[in-house]
Design an enzyme around this catalytic site. Structure first.
Site, PDB file in Angstrom:
ATOM      1  N   HIS A 185      -6.135  -3.016  38.627  1.00  0.00           N
ATOM      2  CA  HIS A 185      -7.192  -2.060  38.280  1.00  0.00           C
ATOM      3  C   HIS A 185      -6.844  -0.703  38.868  1.00  0.00           C
ATOM      4  O   HIS A 185      -6.488  -0.596  40.027  1.00  0.00           O
ATOM      5  CB  HIS A 185      -8.541  -2.538  38.824  1.00  0.00           C
ATOM      6  CG  HIS A 185      -9.694  -1.990  38.048  1.00  0.00           C
ATOM      7  ND1 HIS A 185     -10.320  -2.687  37.031  1.00  0.00           N
ATOM      8  CD2 HIS A 185     -10.324  -0.807  38.121  1.00  0.00           C
ATOM      9  CE1 HIS A 185     -11.285  -1.956  36.522  1.00  0.00           C
ATOM     10  NE2 HIS A 185     -11.317  -0.804  37.170  1.00  0.00           N
ATOM     11  N   ASP A 242     -23.001  -2.681  36.950  1.00  0.00           N
ATOM     12  CA  ASP A 242     -21.887  -1.726  36.886  1.00  0.00           C
ATOM     13  C   ASP A 242     -21.802  -1.086  35.505  1.00  0.00           C
ATOM     14  O   ASP A 242     -21.515   0.109  35.379  1.00  0.00           O
ATOM     15  CB  ASP A 242     -20.553  -2.401  37.224  1.00  0.00           C
ATOM     16  CG  ASP A 242     -19.394  -1.432  37.016  1.00  0.00           C
ATOM     17  OD1 ASP A 242     -19.356  -0.424  37.726  1.00  0.00           O
ATOM     18  OD2 ASP A 242     -18.571  -1.657  36.107  1.00  0.00           O
ATOM     19  N   ARG A 279     -22.529   7.411  35.436  1.00  0.00           N
ATOM     20  CA  ARG A 279     -21.650   8.221  36.291  1.00  0.00           C
ATOM     21  C   ARG A 279     -20.717   9.077  35.453  1.00  0.00           C
ATOM     22  O   ARG A 279     -20.422  10.218  35.790  1.00  0.00           O
ATOM     23  CB  ARG A 279     -20.824   7.305  37.215  1.00  0.00           C
ATOM     24  CG  ARG A 279     -21.642   6.712  38.347  1.00  0.00           C
ATOM     25  CD  ARG A 279     -20.853   5.631  39.067  1.00  0.00           C
ATOM     26  NE  ARG A 279     -19.607   6.093  39.610  1.00  0.00           N
ATOM     27  CZ  ARG A 279     -18.454   5.403  39.573  1.00  0.00           C
ATOM     28  NH1 ARG A 279     -18.408   4.198  39.036  1.00  0.00           N
ATOM     29  NH2 ARG A 279     -17.365   5.905  40.091  1.00  0.00           N
ATOM     30  N   SER A 326     -18.001  -0.221  42.116  1.00  0.00           N
ATOM     31  CA  SER A 326     -17.783  -0.425  40.682  1.00  0.00           C
ATOM     32  C   SER A 326     -16.593  -1.359  40.453  1.00  0.00           C
ATOM     33  O   SER A 326     -16.679  -2.353  39.721  1.00  0.00           O
ATOM     34  CB  SER A 326     -17.541   0.936  40.013  1.00  0.00           C
ATOM     35  OG  SER A 326     -17.018   0.782  38.725  1.00  0.00           O
ATOM     36  N   LYS A 361     -16.771  -5.931  39.859  1.00  0.00           N
ATOM     37  CA  LYS A 361     -16.205  -6.589  38.667  1.00  0.00           C
ATOM     38  C   LYS A 361     -15.119  -7.581  39.068  1.00  0.00           C
ATOM     39  O   LYS A 361     -15.010  -8.662  38.508  1.00  0.00           O
ATOM     40  CB  LYS A 361     -15.581  -5.539  37.739  1.00  0.00           C
ATOM     41  CG  LYS A 361     -16.606  -4.732  36.996  1.00  0.00           C
ATOM     42  CD  LYS A 361     -15.958  -3.678  36.136  1.00  0.00           C
ATOM     43  CE  LYS A 361     -15.375  -2.544  36.919  1.00  0.00           C
ATOM     44  NZ  LYS A 361     -15.526  -1.228  36.370  1.00  0.00           N
TER      45      LYS A 361
END
Ligand code: URA
Length: 435
Positions: free
Chosen positions: A82, A161, A168, A183, A187
């Site tokens: 990520h 989220d 956001r 965030s 996840k």
């Protein structure tokens, strides 16, 4: 408990209790809080921050806001990656098929664009008919067959989220350490990967501008992941210029395919190989990063990585013909070349402004739910350290109207600094926090 009191408490710089954070996340999830109250809370956190304890509580509450995904039916160590968000950062589209092609399953839940940074889901949706809505059962079946799935968050995965992310994006509250950490890690905790490689971007085109901030964010996220039993490596990589040369959704798909075809060298390839190698290392598929990089490079050279990308498209309904015919991808109507106005060495790029230019073309969102122009964006022709002559092409802009092209072009000209002497090139990999 009252949300206005909680907003005021954070606005005034006070620490929130676990109960207050739980109340906020519950209200986000069940829809009882209005978007304007959520946005005010986010802005209060942006300015007043959260300490590690508040961040951990926010993360766990967001992770628990939906169900936990169970991918134990997929055999083998499942690796995930990520990014904290950058410009021309197409690494997922490159490394996911490469890693999957050597036998390590990649089940990747990706996100949409956030602020000036691009999102893998938006890029994939620029491929005609590619379906990012994959259920948990489907994902397991796909991964069992092909070793690869790239999908959106299922509706039930960290729904808090999903709501906060979209708000956001359009309220100037992206670049906050607690909000990014919560965030991403909510996840990752709710999803089923065994190992996670975090690509923490650092520089003018990242949400973390200094190494100190990037290390802080990386450390918080890695600690949270390890706390819940996941293997985590954080790579802090440079974002003082766009990672690749193509910015925008279908444009980034083209660049990723070109990398998989072996036609592109340089920073985008290097970071993809480093991140992919760390995924293989976490999976104990290789014993050194160098071995992992060589293995993945071999998968480009022997065509296996591209073949796996094709399998991914076939599996999720995408038109595989785009691989050999880029004209099948969306392309915006207008094109404008931006010419160099001052000669000298290209020593600095304000990369966030280049990301901003890309929003101006229609490739990113200015308001929640805005439809994107998948064919819009920028092709850069120069990188840091290049010598520019007046009249050289600096960038090509693609957008729906001449006016959008001109506006994006101005952002690009404003983003660059040219000098008579050549400056030092910024590092590409700044630090690695290994398992
Ligand atoms: N990616 C995410 O999922 N969330 C962020 O806040 C930034 C990048």
């Amino acid at each position: 408990m009252n949300i206005v009191d909680i907003i005021i408490k954070k606005r005034d710089g006070n620490k929130l209790t676990n109960e207050e954070i739980q109340f906020f996340v519950k209200g986000v999830t069940d829809g009882s809080l209005a978007d304007y109250q959520i946005s005010a809370f986010l802005m209060a956190v942006f300015f007043q921050k959260m300490d590690v304890e508040e961040t951990a509580c926010l993360t766990m509450e967001m992770a628990k806001s939906g169900g936990m995904v169970d991918f134990t039916d997929i055999a083998g160590f499942k690796a995930d990656k990520h990014s904290t968000g950058g410009v021309a950062d197409t690494t997922t589209l490159i490394l996911a098929p490469l890693v999957a092609s050597v036998g390590v399953p990649v089940v990747k839940m990706s996100g949409r664009g956030l602020g000036f940074s691009g999102g893998t889901l938006d890029k994939l949706e620029s491929i005609p008919n590619f379906d990012i809505s994959v259920s948990e059962e489907q994902a397991i079946a796909y991964a069992q067959k092909t070793n690869i799935v790239i999908m959106g968050q299922t509706a039930d995965l960290a729904p808090a989220d999903q709501k906060l992310y979209a708000l956001r994006d359009v309220t100037g509250t992206v670049d906050s350490i607690p909000l990014i950490a919560a965030s991403i890690m909510s996840k990752k905790i709710a999803a089923g990967a065994d190992g996670i490689v975090l690509d923490v971007k650092c520089g003018s085109g990242a949400f973390m501008q200094t190494l100190e901030q990037a290390e802080l964010l990386a450390g918080i996220m890695a600690d949270m992941g390890r706390h819940v039993g996941r293997k985590v490596t954080a790579v802090i990589s440079g974002m003082d210029q766009p990672l690749g040369m193509y910015i925008g959704n279908s444009l980034e798909v083209i660049e990723a395919i070109e990398v998989l075809k072996g036609n592109v060298q340089g920073d985008l390839l290097e970071v993809s190989l480093v991140l992919g190698a760390h995924m293989l290392l976490l999976a104990e598929h290789v014993s050194t990063v160098e071995e992992g990089k060589a293995l993945l490079l071999g998968q480009i050279q022997n065509g296996e990585g591209l073949a796996k990308f094709k399998e991914l498209l076939l599996q999720q309904g995408g038109d595989v013909n785009v691989i050999d015919d880029y004209s099948l991808l969306p392309a915006s109507k207008c094109k404008k070349e931006i010419l160099v106005e001052q000669s000298g060495y290209l020593n600095e790029m304000n990369t966030a402004l280049i990301g901003r230019a890309s929003l101006e073309t229609g490739a990113g969102r200015a308001f929640k739910g805005q439809e994107l122009d998948f064919g819009a964006g920028i092709i850069l022709k120069k990188r840091l350290g290049d010598y520019l002559e007046i009249g050289d092409i600096l960038a090509e802009i693609y957008a729906e109207t001449e006016k959008m092209c001109a506006s994006a072009g101005q952002y690009i000209l404003d983003a660059i600094t040219v000098d008579d002497t050549k400056g030092e090139l910024p590092p590409l990999i700044l630090k690695i926090l290994s398992e």
